[in-house]
Scaffold this active site. Sequence first.
Site, PDB file in Angstrom:
ATOM      1  N   GLU A 194       0.817  -1.211   0.000  1.00 48.88           N
ATOM      2  CA  GLU A 194       0.000   0.000   0.000  1.00 48.88           C
ATOM      3  C   GLU A 194       0.853   1.265   0.000  1.00 48.88           C
ATOM      4  O   GLU A 194       0.355   2.356  -0.309  1.00 48.88           O
ATOM      5  CB  GLU A 194      -0.937   0.019   1.206  1.00 48.88           C
ATOM      6  CG  GLU A 194      -0.262   0.117   2.563  1.00 48.88           C
ATOM      7  CD  GLU A 194       0.230  -1.213   3.104  1.00 48.88           C
ATOM      8  OE1 GLU A 194       0.692  -1.239   4.261  1.00 48.88           O
ATOM      9  OE2 GLU A 194       0.162  -2.231   2.365  1.00 48.88           O
ATOM     10  N   GLY A 244       8.885 -10.093   2.063  1.00 46.58           N
ATOM     11  CA  GLY A 244       8.665  -9.126   3.136  1.00 46.58           C
ATOM     12  C   GLY A 244       9.275  -9.622   4.428  1.00 46.58           C
ATOM     13  O   GLY A 244      10.224 -10.403   4.429  1.00 46.58           O
ATOM     14  N   GLY A 249       5.623 -13.277   6.932  1.00 47.28           N
ATOM     15  CA  GLY A 249       5.759 -14.557   6.242  1.00 47.28           C
ATOM     16  C   GLY A 249       5.159 -15.698   7.045  1.00 47.28           C
ATOM     17  O   GLY A 249       4.480 -16.583   6.501  1.00 47.28           O
ATOM     18  N   GLU A 266      10.326 -15.071   0.538  1.00 46.45           N
ATOM     19  CA  GLU A 266      11.650 -14.434   0.600  1.00 46.45           C
ATOM     20  C   GLU A 266      11.553 -13.405   1.717  1.00 46.45           C
ATOM     21  O   GLU A 266      10.888 -12.384   1.581  1.00 46.45           O
ATOM     22  CB  GLU A 266      12.008 -13.803  -0.745  1.00 46.45           C
ATOM     23  CG  GLU A 266      13.487 -13.490  -0.895  1.00 46.45           C
ATOM     24  CD  GLU A 266      13.845 -12.153  -0.285  1.00 46.45           C
ATOM     25  OE1 GLU A 266      14.412 -12.146   0.843  1.00 46.45           O
ATOM     26  OE2 GLU A 266      13.583 -11.123  -0.907  1.00 46.45           O
ATOM     27  N   GLU A 400      16.928  -7.720  12.407  1.00 40.57           N
ATOM     28  CA  GLU A 400      16.979  -6.935  11.180  1.00 40.57           C
ATOM     29  C   GLU A 400      16.546  -5.494  11.456  1.00 40.57           C
ATOM     30  O   GLU A 400      15.373  -5.218  11.703  1.00 40.57           O
ATOM     31  CB  GLU A 400      16.068  -7.567  10.123  1.00 40.57           C
ATOM     32  CG  GLU A 400      16.209  -6.959   8.754  1.00 40.57           C
ATOM     33  CD  GLU A 400      15.383  -7.694   7.710  1.00 40.57           C
ATOM     34  OE1 GLU A 400      15.852  -7.830   6.567  1.00 40.57           O
ATOM     35  OE2 GLU A 400      14.265  -8.126   8.037  1.00 40.57           O
TER      36      GLU A 400
END
Length: 505
Positions: A194, A244, A249, A266, A400
């Site tokens: 979005e 993402g 996920g 991924e 991350e």
Amino acid sequence: MTDLTIIPAGKSLQEPVFEARHLINGTWQTSADGASFERQSPAHLVTVTHAAKGGVAETEAAIASARTAFDDGRWSRLSGKSRATVLLKVADLIERDLERIAMRDTLESGKPIAQARDEIAGAADLWRHAAALARTLTGDSHNTLGDDMLGVVLKEPVGVAALITPWNFPFLIVSQKLPYALAAGCTAVIKPSEMTPSSTVILGELLIEAGIPDGVVNIVLGYGDPVGTTMCESEHVDMVSFTGSTGVGKAIVRASAGTLKKVSLELGGKNPQVVFPDCDLDDAADAIVFGVYFNAGECCNSGSRIIVHEDVAEALTEKVVALSRKVAFGDPLDPKTKVGAIISEAHFAKIDSYVEAAREAGAEIPLGGGALEIPGLSGRFYGPTVVTNISSGMAIAREEVFGPVLSVLTFKSIEEAIELANDASYGLSAGVWSRDVSTCLAFARRVQAGTVWTNTWMDGYSELPFGGVKQSGLGRELGRYGLEEYLEVKTVTMRIGRTRAPWVE
């Protein structure tokens, strides 16, 4: 941070607001309930996109369109040559409209325009590579089963593929999925982020111009709930491909479990580069700086975790800090800019929280750590940041961050380096720097990662598969392996002649 390289705002933003709609069964549509949403440029904080906001009705209509288009064979039963011809036309059109596509990605994501141009050019190459695979797709035959038997292994399209793409590389990542799905003979429903819907809508326009049959590719704009959720739960969708975060996920796997559909993921990475003392430190420093600041660090392949031998740690860190000061941060519309704006206010706060938590835990920050003011721009910019004196247990060393933040750890032996590299829940990419090929190969064989770079970082090719292990994902994209994700294997066992002995006398 006045000694950094800053690119101030250039000419005023004059691009019109992009009007984005859904593509369902070959027609552009607004939402049935009139719902819509807007996207602001993260660099300028002005509205650049007005988009239809899809719900369950639009998503189910798009899925039904793709289902019908697959089942009646208007695409799935075409020859590889016919499918390849359309894909090659799309590649040509992408190159024709490169500037327009790059501008939309820059305005919505905040990435530098020069980088966006490179990504669009790379995407065109992916479409051409997929076209080549469409014409060379083969199965197997087994003629050693006996004189009266022949075994044939067919590879057939999996069916309707739901493609859910992220905001950090909007056009490039949809081009890592869609052309391979189409080359295999699948039909598709796409949900772009979005925050970056426009370039996918432009791709839909190019597909129509290239002659894709109605219903083969459908695009629904909106949010993960309900659009993505409906795709994952639908019994009429045969496969979901998602790029993402690892958290989303896992949610996609749960949502898809009810129908046991195929899932390709991924996901995130905390990618280590291990630097041995015999390498060229200048080359390593340059690649490290590129790896951590490329796309403002908003990259699953970001080289955000450096594991350097203690003998050269201080020297390498000094080189990295010095080079970091030369990296041009600022106006994403200026071709000289290397690092642009951060995608959202929430993500900016997340990046900063990791840095502040590390500072409070005793880490040192020889460079950066905080907002960067860009003259003439009111958007969100985070300064180049290097964090040292950290332990492997700190969140900044394991999780991350997805921003322009480099974590530096040290090691004494190759055994310790490999242990540190593998001490993470992720396994997307890794790198090793050494002049000794034996050291490089030993590391490459033992590190837990889907991709290993030696004496380089983030080189990529359409021919080479990409994906991760552990919590970095399932399956592969690109190369022949990327095509295989969209195929099912069917065994055909053939008896030649009436030679089988009766089972019942």
